[in-house]
Design a protein around this motif. Structure first.
Motif, PDB file in Angstrom:
ATOM      1  N   ILE A  24       0.840  -1.203   0.000  1.00  0.00           N
ATOM      2  CA  ILE A  24       0.000   0.000   0.000  1.00  0.00           C
ATOM      3  C   ILE A  24       0.871   1.248   0.000  1.00  0.00           C
ATOM      4  O   ILE A  24       0.614   2.206  -0.759  1.00  0.00           O
ATOM      5  N   GLU A  25       1.921   1.261   0.801  1.00  0.00           N
ATOM      6  CA  GLU A  25       2.798   2.433   0.861  1.00  0.00           C
ATOM      7  C   GLU A  25       3.570   2.619  -0.429  1.00  0.00           C
ATOM      8  O   GLU A  25       3.818   3.757  -0.861  1.00  0.00           O
ATOM      9  N   ALA A  26       3.966   1.525  -1.077  1.00  0.00           N
ATOM     10  CA  ALA A  26       4.648   1.632  -2.369  1.00  0.00           C
ATOM     11  C   ALA A  26       3.746   2.284  -3.408  1.00  0.00           C
ATOM     12  O   ALA A  26       4.189   3.128  -4.206  1.00  0.00           O
ATOM     13  N   LEU A  27       2.479   1.918  -3.404  1.00  0.00           N
ATOM     14  CA  LEU A  27       1.537   2.519  -4.340  1.00  0.00           C
ATOM     15  C   LEU A  27       1.259   3.978  -3.995  1.00  0.00           C
ATOM     16  O   LEU A  27       1.134   4.820  -4.881  1.00  0.00           O
ATOM     17  N   ARG A  28       1.198   4.288  -2.707  1.00  0.00           N
ATOM     18  CA  ARG A  28       0.999   5.676  -2.304  1.00  0.00           C
ATOM     19  C   ARG A  28       2.150   6.555  -2.837  1.00  0.00           C
ATOM     20  O   ARG A  28       1.924   7.622  -3.389  1.00  0.00           O
ATOM     21  N   ARG A  29       3.378   6.066  -2.664  1.00  0.00           N
ATOM     22  CA  ARG A  29       4.528   6.823  -3.154  1.00  0.00           C
ATOM     23  C   ARG A  29       4.488   6.975  -4.662  1.00  0.00           C
ATOM     24  O   ARG A  29       4.774   8.049  -5.203  1.00  0.00           O
ATOM     25  N   ALA A  30       4.129   5.898  -5.351  1.00  0.00           N
ATOM     26  CA  ALA A  30       4.113   5.929  -6.808  1.00  0.00           C
ATOM     27  C   ALA A  30       3.064   6.901  -7.341  1.00  0.00           C
ATOM     28  O   ALA A  30       3.335   7.687  -8.259  1.00  0.00           O
ATOM     29  N   PHE A  31       1.868   6.872  -6.764  1.00  0.00           N
ATOM     30  CA  PHE A  31       0.818   7.781  -7.227  1.00  0.00           C
ATOM     31  C   PHE A  31       1.097   9.224  -6.817  1.00  0.00           C
ATOM     32  O   PHE A  31       0.641  10.155  -7.473  1.00  0.00           O
ATOM     33  N   THR A  32       1.853   9.408  -5.750  1.00  0.00           N
ATOM     34  CA  THR A  32       2.177  10.758  -5.299  1.00  0.00           C
ATOM     35  C   THR A  32       3.295  11.379  -6.118  1.00  0.00           C
ATOM     36  O   THR A  32       3.218  12.541  -6.535  1.00  0.00           O
ATOM     37  N   SER A  33       4.351  10.587  -6.382  1.00  0.00           N
ATOM     38  CA  SER A  33       5.552  11.161  -6.992  1.00  0.00           C
ATOM     39  C   SER A  33       5.524  11.180  -8.507  1.00  0.00           C
ATOM     40  O   SER A  33       6.050  12.090  -9.139  1.00  0.00           O
ATOM     41  N   GLN A  34       4.903  10.192  -9.108  1.00  0.00           N
ATOM     42  CA  GLN A  34       4.939  10.101 -10.572  1.00  0.00           C
ATOM     43  C   GLN A  34       3.544  10.017 -11.171  1.00  0.00           C
ATOM     44  O   GLN A  34       3.161  10.823 -11.997  1.00  0.00           O
ATOM     45  N   GLY A  35       2.789   9.049 -10.726  1.00  0.00           N
ATOM     46  CA  GLY A  35       1.442   8.868 -11.255  1.00  0.00           C
ATOM     47  C   GLY A  35       1.460   8.241 -12.640  1.00  0.00           C
ATOM     48  O   GLY A  35       2.467   8.263 -13.346  1.00  0.00           O
ATOM     49  N   PRO A  36       0.352   7.620 -13.033  1.00  0.00           N
ATOM     50  CA  PRO A  36       0.261   7.025 -14.360  1.00  0.00           C
ATOM     51  C   PRO A  36       0.514   8.077 -15.441  1.00  0.00           C
ATOM     52  O   PRO A  36       0.161   9.235 -15.302  1.00  0.00           O
ATOM     53  N   SER A  37       1.152   7.656 -16.492  1.00  0.00           N
ATOM     54  CA  SER A  37       1.503   8.590 -17.559  1.00  0.00           C
ATOM     55  C   SER A  37       1.405   7.879 -18.892  1.00  0.00           C
ATOM     56  O   SER A  37       0.883   6.777 -18.999  1.00  0.00           O
ATOM     57  N   ALA A  38       1.953   8.525 -19.928  1.00  0.00           N
ATOM     58  CA  ALA A  38       1.966   7.905 -21.251  1.00  0.00           C
ATOM     59  C   ALA A  38       2.781   6.621 -21.243  1.00  0.00           C
ATOM     60  O   ALA A  38       2.685   5.810 -22.158  1.00  0.00           O
ATOM     61  N   GLY A  39       3.601   6.430 -20.182  1.00  0.00           N
ATOM     62  CA  GLY A  39       4.383   5.212 -20.056  1.00  0.00           C
ATOM     63  C   GLY A  39       3.584   4.020 -19.585  1.00  0.00           C
ATOM     64  O   GLY A  39       4.152   2.953 -19.379  1.00  0.00           O
ATOM     65  N   ALA A  40       2.293   4.169 -19.382  1.00  0.00           N
ATOM     66  CA  ALA A  40       1.430   3.059 -18.959  1.00  0.00           C
ATOM     67  C   ALA A  40       0.166   3.061 -19.809  1.00  0.00           C
ATOM     68  O   ALA A  40      -0.883   3.523 -19.366  1.00  0.00           O
ATOM     69  N   PRO A  41       0.243   2.558 -21.030  1.00  0.00           N
ATOM     70  CA  PRO A  41      -0.939   2.558 -21.897  1.00  0.00           C
ATOM     71  C   PRO A  41      -1.983   1.570 -21.417  1.00  0.00           C
ATOM     72  O   PRO A  41      -1.728   0.728 -20.550  1.00  0.00           O
ATOM     73  N   LEU A  42      -3.174   1.682 -21.980  1.00  0.00           N
ATOM     74  CA  LEU A  42      -4.224   0.722 -21.668  1.00  0.00           C
ATOM     75  C   LEU A  42      -3.806  -0.673 -22.095  1.00  0.00           C
ATOM     76  O   LEU A  42      -3.041  -0.849 -23.052  1.00  0.00           O
ATOM     77  N   ARG A  43      -4.322  -1.675 -21.388  1.00  0.00           N
ATOM     78  CA  ARG A  43      -3.990  -3.059 -21.732  1.00  0.00           C
ATOM     79  C   ARG A  43      -4.503  -3.403 -23.125  1.00  0.00           C
ATOM     80  O   ARG A  43      -5.550  -2.895 -23.568  1.00  0.00           O
ATOM     81  N   SER A  44      -3.782  -4.265 -23.817  1.00  0.00           N
ATOM     82  CA  SER A  44      -4.241  -4.768 -25.110  1.00  0.00           C
ATOM     83  C   SER A  44      -4.708  -6.208 -24.936  1.00  0.00           C
ATOM     84  O   SER A  44      -4.219  -6.937 -24.064  1.00  0.00           O
ATOM     85  N   ARG A  45      -5.639  -6.623 -25.774  1.00  0.00           N
ATOM     86  CA  ARG A  45      -6.303  -7.922 -25.628  1.00  0.00           C
ATOM     87  C   ARG A  45      -6.302  -8.668 -26.942  1.00  0.00           C
ATOM     88  O   ARG A  45      -6.514  -8.080 -28.005  1.00  0.00           O
ATOM     89  N   MET A  46      -6.027  -9.955 -26.859  1.00  0.00           N
ATOM     90  CA  MET A  46      -6.053 -10.816 -28.036  1.00  0.00           C
ATOM     91  C   MET A  46      -6.824 -12.078 -27.710  1.00  0.00           C
ATOM     92  O   MET A  46      -6.628 -12.685 -26.644  1.00  0.00           O
ATOM     93  N   LEU A  47      -7.734 -12.479 -28.598  1.00  0.00           N
ATOM     94  CA  LEU A  47      -8.428 -13.748 -28.428  1.00  0.00           C
ATOM     95  C   LEU A  47      -7.506 -14.887 -28.807  1.00  0.00           C
ATOM     96  O   LEU A  47      -6.746 -14.800 -29.774  1.00  0.00           O
ATOM     97  N   THR A  48      -7.566 -15.976 -28.040  1.00  0.00           N
ATOM     98  CA  THR A  48      -6.794 -17.175 -28.333  1.00  0.00           C
ATOM     99  C   THR A  48      -7.763 -18.341 -28.517  1.00  0.00           C
ATOM    100  O   THR A  48      -8.964 -18.213 -28.277  1.00  0.00           O
ATOM    101  N   GLN A  49      -7.223 -19.486 -28.891  1.00  0.00           N
ATOM    102  CA  GLN A  49      -8.094 -20.655 -29.065  1.00  0.00           C
ATOM    103  C   GLN A  49      -8.755 -21.068 -27.754  1.00  0.00           C
ATOM    104  O   GLN A  49      -9.874 -21.573 -27.748  1.00  0.00           O
ATOM    105  N   ALA A  50      -8.075 -20.828 -26.635  1.00  0.00           N
ATOM    106  CA  ALA A  50      -8.589 -21.269 -25.340  1.00  0.00           C
ATOM    107  C   ALA A  50      -9.220 -20.154 -24.531  1.00  0.00           C
ATOM    108  O   ALA A  50      -9.847 -20.420 -23.507  1.00  0.00           O
ATOM    109  N   GLY A  51      -9.056 -18.902 -24.955  1.00  0.00           N
ATOM    110  CA  GLY A  51      -9.596 -17.803 -24.168  1.00  0.00           C
ATOM    111  C   GLY A  51      -9.070 -16.456 -24.610  1.00  0.00           C
ATOM    112  O   GLY A  51      -9.267 -16.039 -25.744  1.00  0.00           O
TER     113      GLY A  51
END
Length: 310
Positions: A24-51
């Motif tokens: 929890i403290e690691a996330l607090r520091r991360a969101f306080t000091s840097q925060g999400p940016s262009a360096g964290a794009p939305l997840r990409s998704r691909m269908l596979t034969q199993a899922g």
């Protein structure tokens, strides 16, 4: 590259290196000091034969990383996990791989730790009674996170899988907590609610939530799936990880928006704004909701913190 330069961190070692409070403290520091940016794009998704296969990359000052996640629906019939994952961490300067982390354990830890961070900032200080929907890995992790940030007296488990629910209740009792199985209408007496399921439809009637309750919604990460009904969302002060991710993936918000129950302005803050001082709870009577879909920036922050403590 020799095996000595690439560390393998399994689930047990991850939790040893980074207990819930430290995550929890690691996330607090991360969101306080840097925060999400262009360096964290939305997840990409691909269908596979199993899922499905998901790709979640992120880059920051302390490292570069990517999580690979598979979802395999047929696994449930054979008792295998629905989700498998692996996380690869790279050095921020040389970009040489430095560690491979158990991705499922990382996801369980960071998801609950993010909820713990939000709960610590949003829930009433006197919150004592938890209702958790689900009895799997995330439900267990969220019970731990809620006990880390609030002094719980009681926990109620609502689940469609009685054996797992009973096991979670027994473990909670063994740790000194009053616990029992429950039903959706138990939210009427809840201070904290965590929804940790794979449900596509609302889990409870939002009109029954008491004033002052706080809800962590973490199970729905698709635009067409929801754990919360429009009544819950409409009456709540809503915080998200990032608006970009929430308005792309969070059915808990996108469905009420499509219904006309709320608009995008109903989100009062993102997590970076919350940890840096945004006022969300105006009154002890406010209902608050933290809507989480999971973002790659969080995985990176937790993985870096864990490997850095070794």
């Amino acid at each position: 590259m020799s095996s000595e330069t690439l560390r393998v961190v399994d689930g047990d070692e991850l939790r040893r290196l980074l207990p819930m409070r430290a995550a929890i403290e690691a996330l607090r520091r991360a969101f306080t000091s840097q925060g999400p940016s262009a360096g964290a794009p939305l997840r990409s998704r691909m269908l596979t034969q199993a899922g499905e296969l998901y790709l979640m990359p992120a880059a920051g000052d302390e490292g570069v990383g990517v999580k690979l996640v598979t979802l395999t629906p047929a696994n449930a019939s054979s008792g295998r996990p629905l989700i498998h994952a692996a996380y690869v961490l790279f050095d921020p300067v040389t970009q040489a791989p430095t560690a491979v982390v158990d991705g499922a354990a990382l996801t369980a830890l960071r998801t609950a730790a993010v909820s713990g961070l939000a709960t610590g900032l949003l829930a009433r200080d006197d919150a004592r009674r938890l209702v958790v929907f689900g009895a799997g890995v995330q439900a267990r992790s969220h019970l731990e996170a809620m006990r880390t940030v609030r002094h719980l007296d009681a926990a109620i488990v609502v689940s469609r899988t009685p054996a797992r629910a009973e096991a979670l209740v027994e473990d909670a009792r063994a740790s000194g907590l009053e616990a029992r199985l429950g039903a959706p209408d138990d939210v009427a007496s809840a201070d904290l609610v965590c929804t940790c399921t794979t449900s596509d439809v609302p889990l409870f009637d939002g009109a029954s939530l008491p004033a002052g309750a706080h809800v962590n919604a973490v199970g729905a990460y698709r635009p067409d799936a929801r754990e919360l009904d429009s009544a819950t969302v409409s009456r709540a002060r809503v915080v998200v990880e990032t608006r970009e991710a929430a308005f792309e993936e969070a059915g808990d918000l996108l469905i009420p928006i499509a219904e006309g129950a709320i608009d995008r302005g109903h989100v009062v803050a993102d997590l970076a704004e919350l940890v840096t001082g945004a006022t969300v709870r105006r009154s002890p009577e406010d209902v608050t909701v933290f809507e989480s879909v999971g973002i790659a920036f969080e995985d990176l922050a937790v993985a870096v913190a864990a490997v850095g403590r070794s």
